[in-house]
Design a protein around this motif. Structure first.
Motif, PDB file in Angstrom:
ATOM      1  N   LEU A 405      46.995  39.277  36.205  1.00 48.17           N
ATOM      2  CA  LEU A 405      46.207  39.494  35.001  1.00 48.17           C
ATOM      3  C   LEU A 405      44.968  38.606  34.975  1.00 48.17           C
ATOM      4  O   LEU A 405      43.890  39.029  34.539  1.00 48.17           O
ATOM      5  CB  LEU A 405      47.067  39.251  33.759  1.00 48.17           C
ATOM      6  N   VAL A 406      45.093  37.371  35.442  1.00 52.60           N
ATOM      7  CA  VAL A 406      43.928  36.487  35.516  1.00 52.60           C
ATOM      8  C   VAL A 406      42.900  37.067  36.476  1.00 52.60           C
ATOM      9  O   VAL A 406      41.693  37.095  36.192  1.00 52.60           O
ATOM     10  CB  VAL A 406      44.342  35.071  35.954  1.00 52.60           C
ATOM     11  N   LYS A 407      43.363  37.541  37.633  1.00 49.52           N
ATOM     12  CA  LYS A 407      42.440  38.121  38.608  1.00 49.52           C
ATOM     13  C   LYS A 407      41.771  39.376  38.051  1.00 49.52           C
ATOM     14  O   LYS A 407      40.664  39.730  38.466  1.00 49.52           O
ATOM     15  CB  LYS A 407      43.182  38.426  39.905  1.00 49.52           C
ATOM     16  N   GLN A 408      42.429  40.043  37.107  1.00 45.92           N
ATOM     17  CA  GLN A 408      41.848  41.225  36.475  1.00 45.92           C
ATOM     18  C   GLN A 408      41.008  40.866  35.251  1.00 45.92           C
ATOM     19  O   GLN A 408      40.468  41.753  34.595  1.00 45.92           O
ATOM     20  CB  GLN A 408      42.961  42.199  36.081  1.00 45.92           C
ATOM     21  N   GLY A 409      40.914  39.570  34.930  1.00 47.29           N
ATOM     22  CA  GLY A 409      40.109  39.132  33.802  1.00 47.29           C
ATOM     23  C   GLY A 409      40.782  39.274  32.454  1.00 47.29           C
ATOM     24  O   GLY A 409      40.137  39.109  31.412  1.00 47.29           O
TER      25      GLY A 409
END
Length: 573
Positions: A405-409
């Motif tokens: 989720l972090v990598k997806q912003g």
């Protein structure tokens, strides 16, 4: 008569006003004679602040003796301005406790100040705003431009480079497995006894061989045999005994393997060792025993290295030696055997298929590993969510959902999932690191630093993130230490900010990612080292890869001396 007195007072007041204005006007008309030296020449932003030092030199016959001057440096930019704190000086006869500037000799004073940085300051002018006061009258002088600013290279630090950490799987495709047993012998003998071969551990060893042979996911790697003799009796005899015990144990295992139809013909299938006098085993058994005089016996072992002297000294303790002979020595007359097997796990294709169709057939390590078999973030997320559902007490599954989720912003969603992981395993270093990444990307540097401080042991991701925090704080030496041998752009930026241009260039050249920002930083190195070719070549490549860098370069004071250069203009237009 009264009217005349009023007129006199008015005349005196008017004269005073005119005198005051005359003094201030004279100072204003000669304001250009005051010189200003600004350090740095072009202002710079560090740690979210713009610091300035201004040395002001006042010429002779300038400072009115009764005047007070308030100097305020101001950064003026499109859409607004930011004023530094003011500095006040005064003439020799002015009231107040400010620094005094002589009329006859002039003088100098130094101003230092700091203001919070904002992005508009990249294209700005530093002016001095002066207000002079004398005799109750005040006058504003024209603004004097004394510098340009602001170089904001430190503000280029990429918070997106903060690294989230996975709760990694412990999947191993090949897992070594072993089954062992001890075969004991009588004193000075090497014959296999039926009582030994009928022991439960020997039966279990035989069953293990059969089961491993029948299993499709196991393969035999070999057999280890270590044979020993007790350290009593002549050394030559014990050497022969240990060799014979090794041989008969090997023969027994060969027969059992043959019965189970296990091929043992491979070279080095049998790992054979023998120890003629097992003093190490003797010491270990003595230490674990409650035998009287055991400390004395252990001292003998430490004092003498000669096996014959050891044996003689111990036998001299006649009563104790009888206990040793009955309880300790028989345990040393043995062959230790171990059947070694590799358990072969599922193939990548099998794991990927089960993750998609029937994840319940996978254990937690396998399903976490399954997510590493694809580069698609959405596909990874689906697998991690399956893992979390199937293993609700696995903090890694929740953490790894947040990782994606972090990598997806999706920072807020990721934070919520990390809180679940933290509830499963409180104060986990990896979870704290990832919470710190979210705080950093959301602009809360203090909170990020707090989380990172509680993330010791999270791995190289933490060092990277502490390097970013150090750049934000203006501690570039610390940033370089944290980044170590990293070749990412933030690591190169730290070296540029620390003035280590050769090191920065080496880092950028070692970076294999073709991103515009890498070449933009390389152009800055060129500008700072007067390598014009590097500036233009790198900037061309930077804007080719990332067109938004044209506007960035146009207002970047790192390239201030190139603004009128035709090659530079061609690149940024």
């Amino acid at each position: 008569m009264k009217q005349s007195r009023i007129n006199v007072f008015a005349s005196i007041a008017l004269a005073a006003i005119l005198a005051s204005c005359a003094g201030l006007n004279k100072m204003k008309s000669k304001a250009e004679d005051v010189t200003y030296t600004v350090t740095p020449e072009v202002l710079e932003a560090h740690a979210g602040k713009v610091d300035v030092t201004v040395k002001v030199k006042v010429p002779e016959n300038y400072m009115d003796k009764k005047a007070t001057v308030e100097l305020t440096p101001v950064l003026k930019y499109e859409g607004g301005e930011t004023a530094f704190a003011s500095k006040t000086v005064q003439g020799e006869k002015a009231e107040g406790n400010n620094q005094v500037i002589s009329y006859l000799n002039g003088g100098q004073y130094t101003y230092t100040g700091s203001v919070p940085y904002n992005e508009n300051m990249k294209v700005s002018d530093l002016v001095v705003r002066i207000k002079a006061t004398k005799g109750g009258q005040s006058m504003d002088f024209d603004d004097v431009k004394i510098a340009e600013g602001v170089i904001a290279t430190a503000d280029l630090v990429m918070d997106e480079g903060a690294a989230v950490a996975l709760g990694k799987d412990n999947f191993k495709r090949i897992i070594p497995e072993s089954k062992d047993a001890d075969i004991y012998f009588l004193i000075q003998q090497a014959a296999l006894r039926g009582t030994e071969l009928r022991k439960e551990e020997i039966k279990a060893l035989k069953d293990y061989i059969k089961e491993a042979k029948a299993a499709e996911n196991k393969e035999f790697k070999g057999v280890s045999i270590s044979a020993y003799a007790s350290p009593d009796g002549p050394t030559d005899l014990n050497t022969t005994l240990s060799e014979k015990r090794q041989k008969v144990a090997k023969g027994y295992l060969e027969r059992e393997l043959k019965r189970a139809k296990v091929d043992n013909s491979a070279e080095n299938f049998f790992d054979l060792k023998n120890t003629p006098e097992d003093w190490e085993g003797f010491k270990a058994l003595m230490e674990a025993s409650s035998i009287q005089d055991k400390e004395l016996i252990l001292r003998v072992l430490s004092m003498y290295s000669d096996p014959e002297v050891r044996e003689k000294e111990i036998k001299n303790m006649s009563e104790t030696y009888k206990v040793i002979a009955d309880d300790i020595l028989p345990q040393l007359r043995r062959s230790k055997v171990a059947v070694n097997v590799n358990v072969i796990g599922k193939t990548d294709a099998e794991i990927a298929e089960l993750a998609a169709s029937n994840p319940s057939k996978l254990n937690v390590e396998e399903i976490l590993y399954a997510a590493t078999l694809t580069e698609d973030l959405d596909a990874k997320l689906v697998i991690y969510k399956k893992a979390a559902k199937q293993f609700p007490k696995c903090w890694r599954a929740q953490n790894d959902i947040a990782y994606i989720l972090v990598k997806q912003g999706k920072l807020d969603e990721a934070k919520s999932v990390l809180e679940k992981a933290n509830n499963i395993k409180p104060n986990n270093a990896i979870v704290n690191n990832n919470l710190g990444v979210i705080a950093l990307r959301q602009g809360d540097l203090a909170k990020a630093e707090e989380y990172f401080g509680a993330a010791a042991g999270a791995g190289p991701e933490l060092d990277n993130n502490l390097g970013i925090v150090s750049i934000h704080k203006g501690d570039y030496d610390a940033a370089m230490r944290y980044f170590g041998n990293s070749t990412n752009c933030n690591a190169a930026l730290a070296k540029i900010l620390a003035g280590k241009y050769d090191a920065a260039l080496s880092t950028l050249n070692a970076n294999t990612k073709e991103v515009g920002f890498k070449y933009y930083l390389k152009a800055i190195v060129g500008a700072r080292t007067a390598d014009n070719d590097m500036v233009f070549d790198s900037l061309r490549k930077a804007v080719e890869l990332d067109g938004s860098l044209k506007a960035e370069a146009a207002k970047d004071k790192e390239f201030g001396k190139f603004l009128e250069d035709a090659s530079f203009k061609a690149i940024i237009q």
